[in-house]
Write an enzyme that holds these catalytic residues in place. Sequence first.
Site, PDB file in Angstrom:
ATOM      1  N   ASP B  11      47.300  36.620  36.514  1.00 30.64           N
ATOM      2  CA  ASP B  11      46.484  35.247  36.867  1.00 30.64           C
ATOM      3  C   ASP B  11      45.620  34.936  35.828  1.00 30.64           C
ATOM      4  O   ASP B  11      45.596  35.415  34.691  1.00 30.64           O
ATOM      5  CB  ASP B  11      45.375  35.816  38.156  1.00 30.64           C
ATOM      6  N   ASP B  13      42.178  32.243  35.883  1.00 33.84           N
ATOM      7  CA  ASP B  13      40.514  32.346  36.201  1.00 33.84           C
ATOM      8  C   ASP B  13      41.052  32.784  37.168  1.00 33.84           C
ATOM      9  O   ASP B  13      40.733  34.213  37.920  1.00 33.84           O
ATOM     10  CB  ASP B  13      40.570  31.012  37.587  1.00 33.84           C
TER      11      ASP B  13
END
Lengths: 178, 178
Positions: B11, B13
């Site tokens: 991922d 953020d």
Amino acid sequence: MDKKRRTIAIDMDGVIADTVSHFIKWYERDYGLRVGLDAFEGKPEAEGLPGNTVRKYVVTPGFFRSVPVMEGAKEAVLKLSKNFDVYIVSAAMEFPQSLIEKYEWLQEHFPFISWKNIILCGDKSIIGTDYMIDDHVRNLDTFKGTTLMFTAGHNVGVIHHRRVNNWKEIIEFLKEEV
Amino acid sequence: MDKKRRTIAIDMDGVIADTVSHFIKWYERDYGLRVGLDAFEGKPEAEGLPGNTVRKYVVTPGFFRSVPVMEGAKEAVLKLSKNFDVYIVSAAMEFPQSLIEKYEWLQEHFPFISWKNIILCGDKSIIGTDYMIDDHVRNLDTFKGTTLMFTAGHNVGVIHHRRVNNWKEIIEFLKEEV
């Protein structure tokens, strides 16, 4: 009716977007020559127009935003979305200018597809849906689920994936699978 | 050594991009108040700053482009990419202005990640990698492979995924898995 809905990854260019028509239209606009669909047959798509023209168009701002919808795609995808979880999966990352254009194009032509169901990627090998509808053998070959190969000039000789020639044939095949 | 390389979805953020620090920095710049990390604890990330500020920042052009890199992420991802096929998978589609910013951010900070290995999506449920490193429970819960939950304020109470607090712990865990 509690059965988990099955998932379909649907490609954009050459499947719901009629990219080849758009190449031909732009080439005629720019060079005054109309090439036939046969110019794209039996070779990589990038070689369908003389010189480096295809490559030039795919990096031109506005190209992907203005591609016409593939015949029958809108109605068919809407119909499929009643019985399947439909994901639009496009290898857009090679042409970063196309990212926002592809998003906006989908908003305009396929407004019923949620942002949650859009995937803009490079390589498609990690897409884990049940079905994949794509015109490119490189995407279908690494896929673990059921493949449907949408006919395109560059895949005419390919026989190791189930071929579908249009959206009507896709609906016919998938209605047996619901 | 012929063993197929395993795949990891990482991922952006809250995992390789330190979004929370950036929220705090922008809030101090705009309102003259410095909130602590504890303001983000035990609640949805969108509620970490007063009012609707988090939501406002994530749709502000330039926000995602200027987020700092999470401590240790660059070196760790580079190290992992020697032994795994690393994919960066970000739920960017909710904020379309972020698509190109996230692409450019990756080009700047993670230039060793090929465009082929970048996926900007909505829902992550169709990602079929072997591992997923993410801070959001909603992404980890639908994942079929091995999950690593990167600690964030919004997941402090979650105990049903393997927790990792930083990139050092990720490397420790994954070096056993090669």
